[in-house]
Design a protein around this motif. Sequence first.
Motif, PDB file in Angstrom:
ATOM      1  N   TRP A 299      -2.312-117.062 -11.889  1.00  0.00           N
ATOM      2  CA  TRP A 299      -1.441-117.138 -10.725  1.00  0.00           C
ATOM      3  C   TRP A 299      -1.684-118.437  -9.951  1.00  0.00           C
ATOM      4  O   TRP A 299      -0.727-119.090  -9.515  1.00  0.00           O
ATOM      5  N   ALA A 300      -2.938-118.821  -9.798  1.00  0.00           N
ATOM      6  CA  ALA A 300      -3.245-120.065  -9.094  1.00  0.00           C
ATOM      7  C   ALA A 300      -2.612-121.262  -9.814  1.00  0.00           C
ATOM      8  O   ALA A 300      -2.079-122.173  -9.175  1.00  0.00           O
TER       9      ALA A 300
ATOM     10  N   SER B  17       3.002-107.747  -2.667  1.00  0.00           N
ATOM     11  CA  SER B  17       2.867-109.128  -3.145  1.00  0.00           C
ATOM     12  C   SER B  17       1.866-109.231  -4.287  1.00  0.00           C
ATOM     13  O   SER B  17       2.065-110.001  -5.235  1.00  0.00           O
TER      14      SER B  17
ATOM     15  N   PRO C 141       9.280-122.046 -11.661  1.00  0.00           N
ATOM     16  CA  PRO C 141       9.519-122.829 -10.441  1.00  0.00           C
ATOM     17  C   PRO C 141      11.009-122.999 -10.153  1.00  0.00           C
ATOM     18  O   PRO C 141      11.836-123.076 -11.068  1.00  0.00           O
TER      19      PRO C 141
ATOM     20  N   GLU D  88       1.117-121.238  -9.207  1.00  0.00           N
ATOM     21  CA  GLU D  88       1.399-121.762  -7.863  1.00  0.00           C
ATOM     22  C   GLU D  88       1.344-123.289  -7.851  1.00  0.00           C
ATOM     23  O   GLU D  88       2.200-123.946  -7.243  1.00  0.00           O
ATOM     24  N   ARG D  89       0.330-123.835  -8.521  1.00  0.00           N
ATOM     25  CA  ARG D  89       0.222-125.305  -8.571  1.00  0.00           C
ATOM     26  C   ARG D  89       1.430-125.915  -9.274  1.00  0.00           C
ATOM     27  O   ARG D  89       1.833-127.046  -8.972  1.00  0.00           O
TER      28      ARG D  89
ATOM     29  N   GLN E  94       9.279-118.547   0.270  1.00  0.00           N
ATOM     30  CA  GLN E  94      10.280-119.532  -0.106  1.00  0.00           C
ATOM     31  C   GLN E  94      11.132-119.875   1.107  1.00  0.00           C
ATOM     32  O   GLN E  94      11.377-119.042   1.970  1.00  0.00           O
TER      33      GLN E  94
ATOM     34  N   LYS F  28       2.768-110.512  -8.061  1.00  0.00           N
ATOM     35  CA  LYS F  28       2.044-111.581  -8.763  1.00  0.00           C
ATOM     36  C   LYS F  28       1.655-111.128 -10.167  1.00  0.00           C
ATOM     37  O   LYS F  28       1.775-111.893 -11.130  1.00  0.00           O
TER      38      LYS F  28
ATOM     39  N   VAL G 133       6.491-119.636  -6.499  1.00  0.00           N
ATOM     40  CA  VAL G 133       6.188-119.047  -5.191  1.00  0.00           C
ATOM     41  C   VAL G 133       6.834-117.675  -5.088  1.00  0.00           C
ATOM     42  O   VAL G 133       7.791-117.363  -5.803  1.00  0.00           O
TER      43      VAL G 133
ATOM     44  N   ARG H  88      14.034-118.822 -10.876  1.00  0.00           N
ATOM     45  CA  ARG H  88      13.116-117.965 -10.133  1.00  0.00           C
ATOM     46  C   ARG H  88      13.178-116.515 -10.605  1.00  0.00           C
ATOM     47  O   ARG H  88      12.219-115.757 -10.434  1.00  0.00           O
TER      48      ARG H  88
END
Length: 542
Positions: free
Chosen positions: A527-528, A279, A96, A531-532, A541, A283, A536, A91
């Motif tokens: 970013w999307a 935030s 991930p 996330e997938r 978290q 990102k 996070v 992280r």
Amino acid sequence: MTRASAGYLLPGLKAGLFALALGGLAAGTIAGAAQADIPAAFRQAVAEVASTDDAVARFYRENGYQAIWTGPDEVSRQRRSALLAALNETRAHGLPDRSAEVSRLVQLMRQARTTRDFGMAEAALSKALVDYATDLQTGLLVPSRIDDGLVRKKHTVDGATFLAGIRDTQPYAFMRSLVPASPQYRGLMREKLRLEQVLAAGGWGPAVQAKKLEPGDQGPAVIALRNRLMAMGYLQRSAARSYDAALEQAVQRFQADHGLETDGVAGAGTLAEVNKPVSSRLKSVIVAMERERWLTPDRGERHILVNQTDFTAKIVDNGDVTFETRSVIGKNTHDRRSPEFSDEMEHMVINPSWYVPRSIITKEYLPKLRNNPNAVGHIQITDRRGRVVNRGSADFSQYTARNFPYSMRQPPSRSNALGLVKFMFPNKYNIYLHDTPQKSLFAREVRAFSHGCIRLAQPFEFAYALLARQTEDPKAFFHRILNSGRETKVDLEQKVPVHIIYRTAVVSSKGRAEFRRDVYGRDAKIWAALERAGVVLPSVQG
């Protein structure tokens, strides 16, 4: 237990052969055995697990199926410890969380009883290292799957070299060596940690509720602006309630760090950036780290760096920016956005002709020619032999985008769409850097107006800098050709790597993070996708 495995396992294993996965194994495990002595069950288990990873399978074939993880020796224990420690820290790199995988690996090792179990654990640890190292060195995502403008091809790595590295190098030192070494990546890691701390502390305070604030203003919105800039580090602690000189200077510093016009007035654009939450900035940093991993570690001792979101083009020598100019990038429409890729600049063309791309001919010029054959009169229309077409005798109304048989060319001139010089790094996207007669566009804050190529505010000076390494008087050399009026190709004696990037978060040479707007919305898509893939923010978290 088979007879073969009995020689590799000792009694008393119920306490756990891996002792919390970090302890040493009893004597009689696989490491150090001659290939002929390695049980078939161990080899078969390794081959079975490694069958889905060519690099891991190849490493064990070439290594004679010698174990590098499951031995009783101290080095094997250190390898296990170094790998699991790194997997627990993913992280920190904006990757991930892999703690569940660590638990699975620990469980696999604790439950190892048979020779086959050892083989399964051995290969699983190797696969975990290769996956981790590949993500860390080349990125988690495949750019082309995210946006059609992300045509960058990631540099490749050989997973077998990672396994050889952990085998032949001090384990902890080797794991540290996998972290991208670029100053930009290290700076982004530091900024990520800083922003996470700010986020944990509650952020930068309430947003500023105003449409515009300027020197002399007073009221709650000014106080909110003051407090937010103090929290961000742009203003020393103050109890002033008015928009004074100190606040104006703080706004200017903020504007400079965010690619805004440094007028000291907090207008709509500035306030929108001031009000971005922690935030959002976090990102951007995590996305920038992923983008940094996509780039090859060897950028070139001298290279050209075009950051689309910053609207700049730079020449970088040994890590230092030696030339910088403003740029214009492609307009934010589907068919004009500038792509992201790397290539090598090979030559420049002084007094260039502009050979109009087919897409522009059919989408923009053909409709005009149908209505008026004398439209766009500054552009020559030529047939397949290069002969100029007589507009008066041509019936353009009969042609469509599919069957239009002509080419179009604008001869060299000061009004040429490419200006007086273009810089070529031949590529299938037909993208290059060039001059432009539309100088007024460089005064804009957001400079996305072209058909995709990169326009330069100071193309002559850019040419001088490139030519300085191959001629004593680059300015005189350049202007002698320019004054001839003839289209002339000038080769660069040493090709220069060109990196067209897109970064909304960068760390300056002074170590301060700067942010830019997501002009094309590409970072939002990345970013999307992250996330997938399981990335996070700390606030969400568990």
